[in-house]
Design a protein around this motif. Structure first.
Motif, PDB file in Angstrom:
ATOM      1  N   ASP A  93      40.559  69.244   4.561  1.00 65.57           N
ATOM      2  CA  ASP A  93      41.859  69.349   5.229  1.00 65.57           C
ATOM      3  C   ASP A  93      41.893  68.425   6.444  1.00 65.57           C
ATOM      4  O   ASP A  93      41.714  68.870   7.573  1.00 65.57           O
ATOM      5  CB  ASP A  93      42.107  70.810   5.651  1.00 65.57           C
ATOM      6  CG  ASP A  93      43.454  71.003   6.332  1.00 65.57           C
ATOM      7  OD1 ASP A  93      44.352  70.175   6.110  1.00 65.57           O
ATOM      8  OD2 ASP A  93      43.589  71.976   7.098  1.00 65.57           O
ATOM      9  N   PRO A  94      42.090  67.117   6.234  1.00 64.62           N
ATOM     10  CA  PRO A  94      42.123  66.167   7.357  1.00 64.62           C
ATOM     11  C   PRO A  94      43.141  66.571   8.413  1.00 64.62           C
ATOM     12  O   PRO A  94      44.292  66.859   8.108  1.00 64.62           O
ATOM     13  CB  PRO A  94      42.528  64.843   6.683  1.00 64.62           C
ATOM     14  CG  PRO A  94      42.106  64.999   5.264  1.00 64.62           C
ATOM     15  CD  PRO A  94      42.321  66.457   4.938  1.00 64.62           C
ATOM     16  N   GLY A  95      42.693  66.596   9.662  1.00 65.32           N
ATOM     17  CA  GLY A  95      43.572  66.986  10.756  1.00 65.32           C
ATOM     18  C   GLY A  95      43.747  68.487  10.892  1.00 65.32           C
ATOM     19  O   GLY A  95      44.451  68.948  11.785  1.00 65.32           O
ATOM     20  N   PHE A  96      43.111  69.257   9.993  1.00 64.35           N
ATOM     21  CA  PHE A  96      43.192  70.724  10.023  1.00 64.35           C
ATOM     22  C   PHE A  96      44.636  71.227  10.001  1.00 64.35           C
ATOM     23  O   PHE A  96      44.966  72.241  10.622  1.00 64.35           O
ATOM     24  CB  PHE A  96      42.468  71.289  11.257  1.00 64.35           C
ATOM     25  CG  PHE A  96      41.079  70.765  11.432  1.00 64.35           C
ATOM     26  CD1 PHE A  96      40.077  71.064  10.525  1.00 64.35           C
ATOM     27  CD2 PHE A  96      40.754  69.955  12.513  1.00 64.35           C
ATOM     28  CE1 PHE A  96      38.793  70.561  10.681  1.00 64.35           C
ATOM     29  CE2 PHE A  96      39.480  69.440  12.677  1.00 64.35           C
ATOM     30  CZ  PHE A  96      38.492  69.754  11.757  1.00 64.35           C
ATOM     31  N   LEU A  97      45.506  70.528   9.288  1.00 67.48           N
ATOM     32  CA  LEU A  97      46.926  70.875   9.297  1.00 67.48           C
ATOM     33  C   LEU A  97      47.220  72.144   8.498  1.00 67.48           C
ATOM     34  O   LEU A  97      48.286  72.748   8.667  1.00 67.48           O
ATOM     35  CB  LEU A  97      47.753  69.708   8.751  1.00 67.48           C
ATOM     36  CG  LEU A  97      47.603  68.377   9.511  1.00 67.48           C
ATOM     37  CD1 LEU A  97      48.523  67.321   8.919  1.00 67.48           C
ATOM     38  CD2 LEU A  97      47.892  68.565  10.994  1.00 67.48           C
ATOM     39  N   ALA A  98      46.318  72.521   7.603  1.00 66.49           N
ATOM     40  CA  ALA A  98      46.518  73.742   6.817  1.00 66.49           C
ATOM     41  C   ALA A  98      45.368  74.715   7.037  1.00 66.49           C
ATOM     42  O   ALA A  98      45.076  75.553   6.183  1.00 66.49           O
ATOM     43  CB  ALA A  98      46.653  73.397   5.332  1.00 66.49           C
ATOM     44  N   THR A  99      44.723  74.598   8.203  1.00 66.25           N
ATOM     45  CA  THR A  99      43.551  75.430   8.495  1.00 66.25           C
ATOM     46  C   THR A  99      43.794  76.263   9.746  1.00 66.25           C
ATOM     47  O   THR A  99      44.142  75.710  10.798  1.00 66.25           O
ATOM     48  CB  THR A  99      42.304  74.546   8.693  1.00 66.25           C
ATOM     49  OG1 THR A  99      42.032  73.838   7.495  1.00 66.25           O
ATOM     50  CG2 THR A  99      41.095  75.393   9.059  1.00 66.25           C
ATOM     51  N   GLY A 100      43.611  77.564   9.637  1.00 63.57           N
ATOM     52  CA  GLY A 100      43.644  78.436  10.802  1.00 63.57           C
ATOM     53  C   GLY A 100      42.247  78.511  11.386  1.00 63.57           C
ATOM     54  O   GLY A 100      41.336  79.038  10.746  1.00 63.57           O
ATOM     55  N   SER A 101      42.045  77.973  12.581  1.00 61.08           N
ATOM     56  CA  SER A 101      40.705  77.881  13.151  1.00 61.08           C
ATOM     57  C   SER A 101      40.282  79.138  13.906  1.00 61.08           C
ATOM     58  O   SER A 101      39.113  79.277  14.268  1.00 61.08           O
ATOM     59  CB  SER A 101      40.629  76.683  14.097  1.00 61.08           C
ATOM     60  OG  SER A 101      41.543  76.829  15.172  1.00 61.08           O
ATOM     61  N   CYS A 102      41.210  80.041  14.161  1.00 62.46           N
ATOM     62  CA  CYS A 102      40.880  81.210  14.973  1.00 62.46           C
ATOM     63  C   CYS A 102      41.960  82.275  14.822  1.00 62.46           C
ATOM     64  O   CYS A 102      43.021  82.036  14.237  1.00 62.46           O
ATOM     65  CB  CYS A 102      40.770  80.820  16.446  1.00 62.46           C
ATOM     66  SG  CYS A 102      42.323  80.192  17.144  1.00 62.46           S
ATOM     67  N   GLU A 103      41.662  83.448  15.353  1.00 63.06           N
ATOM     68  CA  GLU A 103      42.682  84.483  15.536  1.00 63.06           C
ATOM     69  C   GLU A 103      43.103  84.453  17.000  1.00 63.06           C
ATOM     70  O   GLU A 103      42.265  84.373  17.891  1.00 63.06           O
ATOM     71  CB  GLU A 103      42.132  85.864  15.190  1.00 63.06           C
ATOM     72  CG  GLU A 103      41.875  86.078  13.713  1.00 63.06           C
ATOM     73  CD  GLU A 103      41.477  87.516  13.395  1.00 63.06           C
ATOM     74  OE1 GLU A 103      41.688  88.388  14.268  1.00 63.06           O
ATOM     75  OE2 GLU A 103      40.949  87.755  12.299  1.00 63.06           O
ATOM     76  N   SER A 104      44.389  84.505  17.263  1.00 66.73           N
ATOM     77  CA  SER A 104      44.863  84.454  18.639  1.00 66.73           C
ATOM     78  C   SER A 104      46.105  85.317  18.813  1.00 66.73           C
ATOM     79  O   SER A 104      46.942  85.406  17.908  1.00 66.73           O
ATOM     80  CB  SER A 104      45.184  83.009  19.050  1.00 66.73           C
ATOM     81  OG  SER A 104      45.626  82.955  20.392  1.00 66.73           O
ATOM     82  N   ALA A 105      46.200  85.940  19.973  1.00 64.38           N
ATOM     83  CA  ALA A 105      47.355  86.789  20.292  1.00 64.38           C
ATOM     84  C   ALA A 105      48.164  86.214  21.444  1.00 64.38           C
ATOM     85  O   ALA A 105      48.944  86.933  22.080  1.00 64.38           O
ATOM     86  CB  ALA A 105      46.870  88.202  20.650  1.00 64.38           C
TER      87      ALA A 105
END
Length: 429
Positions: free
Chosen positions: A44-56
């Motif tokens: 996934d170049p650029g992480f455009l379809a990747t959730g790298s973390c959980e955040s609130a």
């Protein structure tokens, strides 16, 4: 929480079941964290379809033009709140009550001074050094001055570092400007607001008292609010990536500043002003509008549309009103501001721009405001970093507060040579 399962069919292998996680808003997310144990990982170049973390912390719906901080719409925060109120919200998750707010403001205001030796540190830079170069270097150097808040595993140390960065960043930013123009540094004044104090340190001089214009002060406060956080962008992801290794908070924020410095990220409002200078005058606008509509012409109108927002940038709505307030108050006679206002009119009325939803974005208006105030374009990204510091810290703290966080280690798709034998120098062709 996984409510559903996605099944991945792999050639010649058994299928793999992947949990689907649901957030409180937005897209569902396929959890692929166990995929590596099966001998696969995603590309996934650029992480455009990747959730790298959980955040609130922040939620964006680009299709609907929605930006929420801890659930509160950005337009409400920008109009009803102030920057330090928002800082508390981002850091602690809830709006402060009156006593909490007053204590927070008092603590920030009484820690705005920096170690006097930091002035000597500035003198190591060339006079013509870019303010962002100085900001990046000085912020990283804070770890040498404040060694009593470097233990990232200590919750109290993390909080002290957060306060110090929010408090001192306006002072350091103003010092970058003063050094670049050869004027003496101006000390902070605790009786002023956060935005008013920054304006005083930017434009004040020791030989006379600087009086803060309330319209300009409010505009600066709104610029800070509207740039405080924007989810997992490049610089925020950089801060999280650096923080995942256990790096100290000042180094992590310096890393975020370096990432923000890139013209594709923090330099958008500066690029917008450069475009206005290229156009030059109102009578040349039709020529450039025609070029913008020509698919064969590489020229693009900067400050219109947004990569994330497919509708109107919700921050731009507030910034537009503020922009017109400042221009009316200051009555600045500047041909470039005339160009900007005519471009705004065309973008809001021309069918081409309306149909493609190429509305003026927050960078368009904030750049105009800062130019009208007298802030040079070289300082635009510095102000962005100043405002974004609290967002970076909030994400950094959130990551470290989450149990089981790991050092980030993205994978790659290797496309180099396969294994080959070493050849002695004398035998190489």
């Amino acid at each position: 929480m996984a409510d559903n399962i996605a099944t991945l069919e792999l050639p010649g292998n058994d299928s793999i079941e992947l949990p689907i996680k649901e957030g409180t808003a937005g897209f569902d997310v396929i959890d692929i964290s166990k995929l590596g144990s099966k001998g696969y990982f995603t590309f996934d170049p650029g992480f455009l379809a990747t959730g790298s973390c959980e955040s609130a912390i922040t939620y964006i719906d680009g299709e609907q033009g929605v930006l929420l901080h801890r659930g509160y719409p950005i337009d409400q925060l920008a109009v009803e709140s102030d920057y330090l109120d928002l800082c508390y919200l981002l850091l602690y998750g809830e709006l402060p009550n009156k006593a909490e707010y007053e204590n927070f403001v008092y603590t920030v205001k009484t820690h705005t001074m920096v170690n006097e030796q930091l002035a000597s540190f500035f003198r190591g830079f060339r006079r013509d050094a870019h303010p962002m170069a100085m900001l990046c270097g000085v912020t990283g150097a804070l770890s040498a001055f404040y060694q009593d808040s470097l233990d990232v595993n200590d919750e109290r140390h993390r909080e002290i570092a957060a306060y110090r960065l929010v408090s001192k960043m306006p002072t350091i930013a103003a010092m970058c400007y003063k050094y670049s123009i050869g004027q003496p540094f101006v000390y902070p004044r605790n009786e002023l607001s956060y935005a008013g104090n920054f304006l005083s340190m930017m434009f004040g001089v020791p030989c006379e008292e600087y009086k803060v214009n309330p319209i300009v002060e409010r505009a600066m406060d709104r610029i800070f609010i509207l740039h405080a956080d924007h989810e997992q962008n490049a610089s925020t992801s950089t801060v999280r990536l650096a923080g995942s290794s256990g790096a100290n908070p000042f180094a992590c924020i310096a890393a975020g500043i370096a990432s923000l410095w890139g013209p594709a990220h923090g330099g958008a409002n500066e690029a917008c002003l450069n475009m206005l200078e290229e156009i030059g005058s109102v009578d040349r606008i039709p020529e450039f509008i025609a070029r913008a509509k020509d698919k064969e012409d590489p020229f693009r109108l900067m400050g219109f549309g947004h990569r994330v927002y497919k509708n109107f940038d919700p921050r731009a709505k507030v910034m537009r009103e503020t922009c017109h307030e400042v221009l009316a108050e200051l009555k600045v006679n500047d041909p470039l501001l005339d160009v900007a206002m005519e471009l705004e009119r065309i973008a809001l009325e021309d069918e081409y721009f309306v149909s493609k939803k190429l509305y003026p974005n927050v960078d368009f208006y904030s750049g105009i405001i800062m130019k009208a105030i007298g802030i040079p374009t070289s300082m635009f990204t510095v102000l962005f970093a100043l405002a974004r510091t609290v967002g970076w810290i909030a994400h950094w703290k959130e990551m470290l507060d989450q149990p089981g966080h790991k050092i980030s280690r993205p994978r790659q798709l290797y496309t180099g040579d396969p294994k080959r034998d070493f050849i002695d120098k004398d035998k190489r062709d």
